[in-house]
Design an enzyme around this catalytic site. Structure first.
Site, PDB file in Angstrom:
ATOM      1  N   GLY A  52     -37.446 -10.277  47.794  1.00 63.12           N
ATOM      2  CA  GLY A  52     -38.235 -11.321  47.163  1.00 63.12           C
ATOM      3  C   GLY A  52     -37.874 -12.723  47.606  1.00 63.12           C
ATOM      4  O   GLY A  52     -38.101 -13.686  46.885  1.00 63.12           O
ATOM      5  N   GLY A  53     -37.302 -12.832  48.812  1.00 61.33           N
ATOM      6  CA  GLY A  53     -36.948 -14.146  49.322  1.00 61.33           C
ATOM      7  C   GLY A  53     -35.630 -14.686  48.802  1.00 61.33           C
ATOM      8  O   GLY A  53     -35.255 -15.818  49.113  1.00 61.33           O
ATOM      9  N   ARG A  80     -42.933   1.506  47.296  1.00 63.30           N
ATOM     10  CA  ARG A  80     -43.810   1.488  46.121  1.00 63.30           C
ATOM     11  C   ARG A  80     -45.220   1.115  46.553  1.00 63.30           C
ATOM     12  O   ARG A  80     -45.469   0.777  47.712  1.00 63.30           O
ATOM     13  CB  ARG A  80     -43.309   0.448  45.116  1.00 63.30           C
ATOM     14  CG  ARG A  80     -43.165  -0.938  45.748  1.00 63.30           C
ATOM     15  CD  ARG A  80     -42.916  -2.032  44.746  1.00 63.30           C
ATOM     16  NE  ARG A  80     -42.537  -3.290  45.361  1.00 63.30           N
ATOM     17  CZ  ARG A  80     -43.374  -4.178  45.878  1.00 63.30           C
ATOM     18  NH1 ARG A  80     -44.682  -3.924  45.893  1.00 63.30           N
ATOM     19  NH2 ARG A  80     -42.921  -5.303  46.404  1.00 63.30           N
ATOM     20  N   GLU A 107     -37.984  -4.862  56.306  1.00 58.52           N
ATOM     21  CA  GLU A 107     -37.680  -4.041  55.134  1.00 58.52           C
ATOM     22  C   GLU A 107     -38.839  -3.098  54.849  1.00 58.52           C
ATOM     23  O   GLU A 107     -39.918  -3.221  55.425  1.00 58.52           O
ATOM     24  CB  GLU A 107     -37.406  -4.906  53.902  1.00 58.52           C
ATOM     25  CG  GLU A 107     -38.592  -5.708  53.398  1.00 58.52           C
ATOM     26  CD  GLU A 107     -38.263  -6.512  52.143  1.00 58.52           C
ATOM     27  OE1 GLU A 107     -37.286  -6.164  51.450  1.00 58.52           O
ATOM     28  OE2 GLU A 107     -38.977  -7.484  51.860  1.00 58.52           O
ATOM     29  N   LYS A 156     -46.373 -14.074  48.528  1.00 57.54           N
ATOM     30  CA  LYS A 156     -47.678 -13.969  49.172  1.00 57.54           C
ATOM     31  C   LYS A 156     -48.773 -14.595  48.299  1.00 57.54           C
ATOM     32  O   LYS A 156     -48.749 -14.471  47.078  1.00 57.54           O
ATOM     33  CB  LYS A 156     -48.006 -12.497  49.443  1.00 57.54           C
ATOM     34  CG  LYS A 156     -46.996 -11.831  50.368  1.00 57.54           C
ATOM     35  CD  LYS A 156     -47.140 -10.325  50.338  1.00 57.54           C
ATOM     36  CE  LYS A 156     -46.036  -9.658  51.133  1.00 57.54           C
ATOM     37  NZ  LYS A 156     -46.051  -8.197  50.988  1.00 57.54           N
ATOM     38  N   LYS A 199     -30.476  -3.036  52.685  1.00 59.62           N
ATOM     39  CA  LYS A 199     -31.049  -3.509  53.943  1.00 59.62           C
ATOM     40  C   LYS A 199     -30.239  -3.058  55.155  1.00 59.62           C
ATOM     41  O   LYS A 199     -30.788  -2.863  56.235  1.00 59.62           O
ATOM     42  CB  LYS A 199     -31.170  -5.040  53.921  1.00 59.62           C
ATOM     43  CG  LYS A 199     -32.018  -5.588  52.765  1.00 59.62           C
ATOM     44  CD  LYS A 199     -33.433  -5.022  52.784  1.00 59.62           C
ATOM     45  CE  LYS A 199     -34.324  -5.668  51.730  1.00 59.62           C
ATOM     46  NZ  LYS A 199     -33.952  -5.342  50.358  1.00 59.62           N
ATOM     47  N   ARG A 235     -55.012 -13.826  45.565  1.00 59.71           N
ATOM     48  CA  ARG A 235     -54.329 -13.640  44.284  1.00 59.71           C
ATOM     49  C   ARG A 235     -54.664 -14.830  43.386  1.00 59.71           C
ATOM     50  O   ARG A 235     -54.289 -15.966  43.690  1.00 59.71           O
ATOM     51  CB  ARG A 235     -52.822 -13.541  44.479  1.00 59.71           C
ATOM     52  CG  ARG A 235     -52.380 -12.393  45.369  1.00 59.71           C
ATOM     53  CD  ARG A 235     -50.876 -12.232  45.319  1.00 59.71           C
ATOM     54  NE  ARG A 235     -50.414 -11.238  46.272  1.00 59.71           N
ATOM     55  CZ  ARG A 235     -49.199 -10.702  46.275  1.00 59.71           C
ATOM     56  NH1 ARG A 235     -48.318 -11.080  45.360  1.00 59.71           N
ATOM     57  NH2 ARG A 235     -48.847  -9.805  47.181  1.00 59.71           N
ATOM     58  N   ASN A 241     -40.992  -1.534  51.531  1.00 63.18           N
ATOM     59  CA  ASN A 241     -41.282  -1.518  50.095  1.00 63.18           C
ATOM     60  C   ASN A 241     -41.607  -0.086  49.703  1.00 63.18           C
ATOM     61  O   ASN A 241     -42.613   0.479  50.141  1.00 63.18           O
ATOM     62  CB  ASN A 241     -42.443  -2.435  49.751  1.00 63.18           C
ATOM     63  CG  ASN A 241     -42.080  -3.901  49.914  1.00 63.18           C
ATOM     64  OD1 ASN A 241     -42.844  -4.686  50.448  1.00 63.18           O
ATOM     65  ND2 ASN A 241     -40.913  -4.289  49.450  1.00 63.18           N
TER      66      ASN A 241
END
Length: 450
Positions: free
Chosen positions: A165-166, A292, A288, A238, A116, A338, A290
């Site tokens: 991921g928190g 991917r 950040e 999320k 980061k 989701r 990602n």
């Protein structure tokens, strides 16, 4: 074009990649754990190889077993999907060193953006707006820490350089809390990520979570495909995503999008990627990238008309992007829910065998799933069993379409969060658009207290 791709993943994303490969005439290889021996992605692959027991550390996270499987079956590329090894620079480097193609960015870009501190420095150099904070790793001396926090202004947030991921972060509201927060986060970072370095940023109190999707090839071409709003989160995870992000001025979004693609060119990025921002009071702040494919890529596919997975495969094969930025037209509105096999109140996973599986249909409705009647949801992996996505000309119509789709979908045999999504679609704040990242947890707290 690639000729044979090993898919180093499972579930709906493995099926999603298989379909993209099949449409491009690329053979597929499925790798699977013993728990997934009867899985749909295994049955539909051209070849399938078992790589280990159910636990992911001995199968889907086993870098050596996956590479050996690719070499054994003659694959020329490996697609990691999302999760598991998708952002593991060592895995990407192993694939590159073996002479195979990693369907994703180069290992060097994953390393840069996975740290980061390095990522923030790269973004600042490219003119991407960042959250005010430290320019490098935090000093060890408490006096220097206190001075830095005072210069940023409380509240501040202390974060792990290698986190995600928190995990590996703490909010500090006053000077007396700082030393302990840094010590605890540093130890947590060392244990969880093998990297004790930390950084500090201003803690934004009511931000939205807005993402910008990019595609970059080997030839210096880079595109941004509009914005997603992913603010509906619980514990940094999320729950529901939509595109475009409601209520953000097009000219501001274009400015930030152009900064993102310029950053990609500077760091030599290629493949699909996502820039994640906090958005507050009309300003973007990079948090950040990602490196991917993301779970929520379908909402961008439906609004942009671009198959992001096929684009990844073409780029990995060396093809230039066929489109230019002026060709990108994001139209209509898309929403993704989701669907997880979990208790809608406690959020505890609900493994078991599905006995009823009725899916919605109709114009503008898409379901990405690997499940069905007789499918046993295993306890070893993420509890998501489907992604329900709708697309319509306007946000209001997309909301109405999603309400209808959720009403049609029935899953029995395991508990799911279908009812939770139904409630969220009726919640006034979300329906109005533009809620912040704390909205869902506040709403859940009120619901559970009543």
């Amino acid at each position: 074009m690639l000729s044979k791709v090993l898919i180093a993943n499972r579930g709906e994303i493995a099926l999603r990649i298989q379909r993209a490969c099949r449409e491009l005439g690329i053979a597929t290889v499925a790798v699977y754990s013993e728990a997934d021996a009867g899985a749909r992605h295994v049955r539909l692959a051209d070849q399938a190889l078992c790589i280990g027991p159910a636990h992911p550390t001995r199968s889907y996270l086993n870098k050596e077993a996956i590479l050996q499987a690719a070499q054994l079956c003659g694959a020329d590329a490996i697609h990691p999907g999302y999760g598991f090894l998708s952002e593991n620079a060592a895995f990407a480097q192993m694939i590159e060193d073996a002479g195979l193609v990693f369907v994703g960015p180069p290992a060097s870009a994953i390393r840069t953006m996975g740290d980061k501190i390095a990522a923030k420095q790269a973004m600042l150099a490219a003119g991407v707006p960042c959250v005010p904070g430290s320019e490098g790793a935090l000093p060890a001396e408490e006096s220097a820490l206190q001075e830095l926090a005072r210069s940023i202004g409380y509240p501040v947030i202390v974060k792990a350089a290698g986190g995600g991921g928190g995990k590996g972060m703490r909010v500090v509201h006053e000077p007396g809390q700082l030393a302990e927060a840094v010590a605890l986060t540093r130890e947590e970072a060392r244990r969880a990520f093998g990297n004790p370095e930390l950084y500090m940023e201003k803690f934004l109190q009511q931000p939205r979570h807005v993402e910008i999707q990019v595609l970059c090839d080997h030839h210096g071409n880079a595109l941004w495909l509009g914005a997603r709003d992913c603010s509906m989160q619980r514990r940094h995870q999320k729950v529901l995503e939509e595109a475009p992000a409601p209520g953000i001025a097009a000219d501001l979004l274009a400015q930030v999008g152009e900064r993102c693609v310029e950053a990609c060119r500077k760091i030599g990025y290629r493949s699909a990627g996502t820039f994640e921002f906090l958005y507050e009071q009309g300003r973007f702040y990079f948090i950040e990238m990602n490196t991917r494919l993301q779970v929520e890529h379908p909402v961008t596919e439906l609004t942009s008309g671009i198959d992001i997975v096929q684009a990844q495969l073409r780029i990995a094969g060396g093809a230039p992007l066929a489109l230019r930025q002026q060709d990108i037209r994001c139209e209509g509105h898309a929403i993704e829910c989701r669907i997880n096999a979990e208790d809608p109140y406690s959020f505890m996973p609900s493994p078991g065998t599905i006995s009823v599986w009725d899916l919605p249909g109709g114009n503008g409705v898409r379901v990405d799933s690997h499940a069905g009647v007789g499918y046993t949801v295993p306890p070893y992996y993420d509890s998501m069993i489907a992604k329900l996505i709708v697309h319509a000309p306007t946000r209001a119509e997309a909301l109405a379409r999603m309400r209808t789709a959720l009403g049609e979908m029935r899953v029995e045999g395991v508990r799911t969060n279908l009812a939770l999504h139904g409630e969220l679609l009726e919640e006034a704040g979300f329906a109005a658009g533009g809620v912040n990242i704390h909205h869902l947890e506040h709403w859940l707290g009120q619901r559970n207290a009543s």
